[in-house]
Design an enzyme around this catalytic site. Structure first.
Site, PDB file in Angstrom:
ATOM      1  N   ASP A 188      36.455  44.701  -2.854  1.00  0.00           N
ATOM      2  CA  ASP A 188      37.166  44.761  -4.130  1.00  0.00           C
ATOM      3  C   ASP A 188      38.668  44.915  -3.895  1.00  0.00           C
ATOM      4  O   ASP A 188      39.092  45.700  -3.034  1.00  0.00           O
ATOM      5  CB  ASP A 188      36.624  45.976  -4.917  1.00  0.00           C
ATOM      6  CG  ASP A 188      37.065  45.982  -6.364  1.00  0.00           C
ATOM      7  OD1 ASP A 188      36.818  44.991  -7.056  1.00  0.00           O
ATOM      8  OD2 ASP A 188      37.652  46.996  -6.803  1.00  0.00           O
ATOM      9  N   GLU A 244      37.836  39.890  -2.271  1.00  0.00           N
ATOM     10  CA  GLU A 244      38.419  39.554  -3.559  1.00  0.00           C
ATOM     11  C   GLU A 244      39.920  39.621  -3.326  1.00  0.00           C
ATOM     12  O   GLU A 244      40.565  40.634  -3.570  1.00  0.00           O
ATOM     13  CB  GLU A 244      38.008  40.568  -4.646  1.00  0.00           C
ATOM     14  CG  GLU A 244      38.509  40.146  -6.017  1.00  0.00           C
ATOM     15  CD  GLU A 244      38.805  41.302  -6.980  1.00  0.00           C
ATOM     16  OE1 GLU A 244      38.809  41.046  -8.183  1.00  0.00           O
ATOM     17  OE2 GLU A 244      39.059  42.432  -6.544  1.00  0.00           O
TER      18      GLU A 244
HETATM   19  C1  NOJ Z   1      37.823  43.848  -9.471  1.00  0.00           C
HETATM   20  C2  NOJ Z   1      36.426  43.922  -9.982  1.00  0.00           C
HETATM   21  O1  NOJ Z   1      35.816  42.667  -9.816  1.00  0.00           O
HETATM   22  C3  NOJ Z   1      36.526  44.354 -11.412  1.00  0.00           C
HETATM   23  O2  NOJ Z   1      35.299  44.239 -12.078  1.00  0.00           O
HETATM   24  C4  NOJ Z   1      37.053  45.759 -11.440  1.00  0.00           C
HETATM   25  O3  NOJ Z   1      37.248  46.154 -12.777  1.00  0.00           O
HETATM   26  C5  NOJ Z   1      38.367  45.871 -10.696  1.00  0.00           C
HETATM   27  N1  NOJ Z   1      38.366  45.173  -9.445  1.00  0.00           N
HETATM   28  C6  NOJ Z   1      38.665  47.307 -10.377  1.00  0.00           C
HETATM   29  O4  NOJ Z   1      37.760  47.761  -9.402  1.00  0.00           O
END
Ligand code: NOJ
Ligand code: CA
Length: 504
Positions: A188, A244
């Site tokens: 993340d 990500e």
């Molecule tokens: C990216 C995640 O995919 C999302 O769902 C989340 O709200 C934010 N990061 C914070 O962790």
């Protein structure tokens, strides 16, 4: 070194609370997911990525973790996860978890017991804004009389990655899961783990708004990725790191793989995810990515996820043929595709009335997170988010060989059969406006017509292996004609002299 498994893989994202409910309480869980491994094996996917499964007050539905080595009681137990991993392995399906290193929940014991694990300031020190809500990324902790940093919700305090003990904790967490045969992590916010040590103001560029130069995208984040990659490679097989990793442009994004192939293995190519389903735009993005990537780097393509919503709505506006084009793109490009549960059905965004919204972000991401429709009757009892439309469901599509589900399965099967479709080079084929076509390797072509008028592609001839209009499978074409919203994969070997598209 042998080719890593994930280069040939098709990944599948499971939003655990919405995928399959094993105990009938309306919340999807690990036992439910295990029961559906048979389906996923039939579909042909190689690995599933589970959104966070750890204990969490669910302000941000699992992205606010209170125990990184536990399992949320709604989702099951460690035994359930072990079972999912073991049963997955017996079906050739690996399990990836979601690592949330940027922030924890404010309910994590660290927040009270280890303030040095977080980022503090006596006053609001800079102009950083919270991504949820746009206000300051700083909130006063009444008890301590100081402000703490949260790039996301106030309940998600950012961790202080300048503290070596935070690094040591996460190393322990990674080892804990890798030792349990977790195949890897989706990471993340992989682009923003470390913050500027001096907490400098983000630059504000007239007309462009705020550029997150100091609150995100710090070079020191790469050090962390390097450490994790080294750790992941001490395992056999090496554990996968899928980031990500957002970026401002392709070159910066390419940097997350590391110049020496020592950081992320895979990173989501969000430039494509965020593009419109438009030939010029997507062709442009892919050629930029192809040009920017170092030879060892490998993109991960996705058209839907739990944040951005569903491709069948976002890209295809409900048109099933265009949703199939999107699938052709994701699985036909050079890289690893990641399907979001329901993509294989051309599942559309769910309707979530205002009084059922549970998301902390605005606009709500709930329409992209509604339960998987397994049957037309909807086999969910009182699901946590409403399941309003079951017209595209697994049961009906599984018995219909003309369905998008079968299309997806056949597309995955074709990828498995044709090495060129998995690892062949990407070369653009000239087309008329509105179409996008490319060659994979010497003799496989992928083409989509994303325009509203028919096109004819003079440079694509051969045998159609798979078309969005299934009645065209097997057709021999001299020049490929595509109706609006139609696409196909073509074996062009009859025309070319090079190697053949023959199956393995
Ligand atoms: C990216 C995640 O995919 C999302 O769902 C989340 O709200 C934010 N990061 C914070 O962790
Ligand atoms: Ca349940």
């Amino acid at each position: 070194m042998s080719k890593p498994w994930w280069r040939d893989a098709v990944l599948y994202q499971v939003y655990p609370r919405s995928f399959a409910d094993g105990n009938g309480d309306g919340i999807g869980d690990l036992a439910g997911a295990a029961e559906r491994l048979e389906y996923l094996e039939w579909l042909g996917v190689d690995a599933i990525w589970l959104n966070p499964i750890h204990p969490s007050p669910n302000v941000d539905w699992g992205y606010d973790v209170t125990d990184y080595t536990g399992i949320h009681p709604d989702l099951g137990t460690l035994d359930d996860l072990d079972r999912l991993i073991a049963e997955g392995a017996s079906r050739g399906i690996r399990i990836l978890l979601d690592l949330v290193p940027n922030h924890s929940s404010d309910g994590h014991p660290w927040f009270r017991e280890r303030p040095d694990f977080y980022v503090w300031s006596e006053e609001i020190p800079n102009n950083w804004e919270s991504i949820f809500g746009g206000g300051p990324a700083w909130t006063l902790d009444e008890e301590r009389g100081r402000y703490y940093l949260h790039n996301f919700a106030p309940e998600q305090p950012d961790l202080n990655w300048w503290n070596p003990e935070v690094r040591a904790e996460f190393e322990r967490i990674l080892r804990f899961w890798f030792d349990r045969d977790v195949a890897g992590f989706r990471i993340d916010v992989a682009h923003a783990i470390v913050k500027d040590r001096e907490l400098r103001d983000d630059p504000v560029i007239p007309g462009l708004g705020m550029r997150r130069r100091y609150s995100m995208f710090r070079p020191e984040t790469h050090e962390i990725l390097r450490e994790w990659r080294a750790l992941a490679e001490t395992y056999d097989p090496p554990r996968l790191l899928l980031g990500e990793a957002y970026s401002l442009e392709a070159e910066q994004w390419a940097g997350y793989f590391g110049e020496r192939d020592d950081q992320l293995d895979l990173a989501f190519a969000f430039m494509l995810t965020h593009a419109a389903l438009d030939a010029d735009e997507m062709r442009g993005v892919v050629s930029e990515i192809e040009a920017a990537l170092p030879a060892h780097a490998w993109p991960c393509w996705a058209g839907s996820n739990h944040d951005i919503g569903r491709l069948a709505t976002r890209w295809a506006k409900g048109d099933e043929s265009r949703a199939r084009c999107a699938l052709l793109i994701l699985l036909g490009l050079r890289g690893t595709p990641c399907l979001y549960y329901g993509d294989e059905l051309a599942l559309e965004a769910g309707a979530v009335p205002a009084d059922r919204v549970l998301d902390c972000a605005t606009p709500s991401r709930d329409p992209g997170r509604t339960p998987m429709p397994w049957t037309a009757g909807g086999d969910w009892l009182d699901p946590w988010l409403p399941l309003s439309d079951t017209s595209r469901n697994v049961e009906d599509q599984r018995v219909d060989s003309g369905s998008t589900l079968h299309f997806t399965r056949d597309l995955i099967g074709l990828r498995r059969q044709l090495p060129a479709l998995r690892s062949g080079t990407y070369t653009e084929i000239p087309t008329s406006a509105g179409a996008w076509a490319w060659r994979r390797g010497a003799d496989v072509a992928v083409a989509v017509n994303l325009a509203d008028a028919p096109v004819e592609l003079d440079d694509v001839s051969g045998a159609i292996l798979l078309a969005t209009n299934r009645s065209r499978d097997g057709e021999l074409v001299e020049s490929l004609a595509l109706a609006p919203g139609e696409g196909a994969i073509v074996a062009t070997s009859q025309r070319s002299s090079g190697s053949s598209a023959a199956s393995e």
